[in-house]
Motif scaffolding. Structure first.
Motif, PDB file in Angstrom:
ATOM      1  N   SER A  81       0.832  -1.206   0.000  1.00 41.63           N
ATOM      2  CA  SER A  81       0.000   0.000   0.000  1.00 41.63           C
ATOM      3  C   SER A  81       0.865   1.255   0.000  1.00 41.63           C
ATOM      4  O   SER A  81       1.844   1.328   0.757  1.00 41.63           O
ATOM      5  CB  SER A  81      -0.872  -0.015   1.258  1.00 41.63           C
ATOM      6  N   GLN A  83       0.185   3.770   1.389  1.00 41.93           N
ATOM      7  CA  GLN A  83      -0.021   4.418   2.688  1.00 41.93           C
ATOM      8  C   GLN A  83       0.739   3.717   3.808  1.00 41.93           C
ATOM      9  O   GLN A  83       0.631   4.095   4.975  1.00 41.93           O
ATOM     10  CB  GLN A  83      -1.519   4.430   3.011  1.00 41.93           C
ATOM     11  N   ARG A 107      -5.726  -3.690  -6.156  1.00 38.82           N
ATOM     12  CA  ARG A 107      -5.947  -3.163  -7.518  1.00 38.82           C
ATOM     13  C   ARG A 107      -7.019  -2.087  -7.411  1.00 38.82           C
ATOM     14  O   ARG A 107      -7.589  -1.874  -6.354  1.00 38.82           O
ATOM     15  CB  ARG A 107      -6.424  -4.267  -8.468  1.00 38.82           C
ATOM     16  N   TYR A 108      -7.315  -1.442  -8.501  1.00 43.49           N
ATOM     17  CA  TYR A 108      -8.373  -0.407  -8.549  1.00 43.49           C
ATOM     18  C   TYR A 108      -8.050   0.718  -7.551  1.00 43.49           C
ATOM     19  O   TYR A 108      -6.903   1.099  -7.402  1.00 43.49           O
ATOM     20  CB  TYR A 108      -9.756  -1.014  -8.304  1.00 43.49           C
ATOM     21  N   SER A 125       4.745   0.098   2.015  1.00 52.32           N
ATOM     22  CA  SER A 125       4.864   0.813   0.736  1.00 52.32           C
ATOM     23  C   SER A 125       6.255   0.575   0.160  1.00 52.32           C
ATOM     24  O   SER A 125       7.208   0.365   0.907  1.00 52.32           O
ATOM     25  CB  SER A 125       4.684   2.311   1.015  1.00 52.32           C
TER      26      SER A 125
END
Ligand code: SAM
Length: 243
Positions: A81, A83, A107-108, A125
């Motif tokens: 992620s 974040q 995804r998305y 990340s």
């Protein structure tokens, strides 16, 4: 855990991950949440509540796929992620000790927040930029972990000497020919004196870190010899610049 398992399988057919898999040091199983979707169309995503662009990955298929993966072995579920905490070599070394882990690729627009709360142990990340999917991030993890598994690299020492392993950047490397367009390999590397070569490499490693990533030097304690080598590097650099 990925909607594109072939991306992961393909990349594990090259380089060090392939060697680690072939030697039985590493096992990578790509789970596809789509195979766990219980709805008629096997869809894994839906529109976001509150409106707005994009789609969101649903809880059920991913949660069920994670349950299956957990039956193969425990270990943390790590959500790839932007974040999350930024991956670094210290974290790679820590995770390389763990027998199992699940890397979850979104995804998305990402994954329904409730799944992250329920199933994810940590968010990680690979840098401050946004990928279109978590697979490249999971592949970064697999590659970085594979090369630390004992026996994966031909020469164990080569991983220990890499950048970040001792908090410093790696020294420069050269191979044949000795001279290209008038640019020669540093003489000390041709002399065969191992103590001199080690000293030169440590000095370059310290100097590079000082030049390119001075922030790293704040986290390492240099011994007396290293302090002297860095001072020598800085003096030589200043002298060269003043000429
Ligand atoms: N809407 C999300 C945000 O802004 O935080 C970004 C979603 S991104 C388009 C889709 C997926 O790519 C994410 O669910 C995540 O798995 C992965 N991803 C994107 N950037 C990443 C990064 N820097 N590191 C790790 N994974 C990343």
């Amino acid at each position: 855990m990925t909607l594109f398992p072939e991306m992961i399988r393909d990349c594990c057919r090259y380089g060090i991950p392939r060697i680690a898999v072939e030697k039985g040091l590493l096992k990578v199983v790509a789970w596809n949440p789509r195979e766990y979707a219980t709805n008629r169309h096997r869809s894994v995503d839906d529109r976001p509540y509150g409106g707005g662009p994009g789609m969101v990955m649903q809880v059920q298929p991913v949660a069920d796929a994670i349950k299956s993966a957990r039956r193969m072995g425990g270990g943390p579920v790590l959500y790839m992620s932007p974040q999350g905490r930024r991956l670094d070599q210290a974290a790679v070394r820590r995770f390389a000790q763990m027998p199992h882990m699940v890397l979850l690729a979104g995804r998305y627009e990402g994954i329904d927040e409730r799944l992250i709360e329920q199933e994810v142990d940590e968010e990680w990340s690979i840098g401050d930029y946004v990928l279109s999917g978590g697979e490249p991030a999971a592949l970064v993890w697999i590659d970085a972990l594979a090369r630390l598994l004992p026996g994966a690299l031909g020469d164990e020492e080569s991983a220990l000497r890499d950048s970040f392993m001792d908090g410093l950047l790696d020294y420069p490397h050269y191979t044949r020919p000795e001279s290209i367009d008038g640019k020669s390999v540093p003489g000390v590397l041709l002399g065969g004196n191992h103590a001199d070569i080690e000293r030169w490499r440590m000095k370059e490693s310290l100097g590079r870190t000082w030049q390119r990533r001075p922030d790293l030097l704040e986290h390492v304690t240099l011994n007396n010899e290293q302090q002297a080598l860095l001072a020598e590097f800085i003096r030589e650099r200043q002298l060269a610049e003043s000429e």
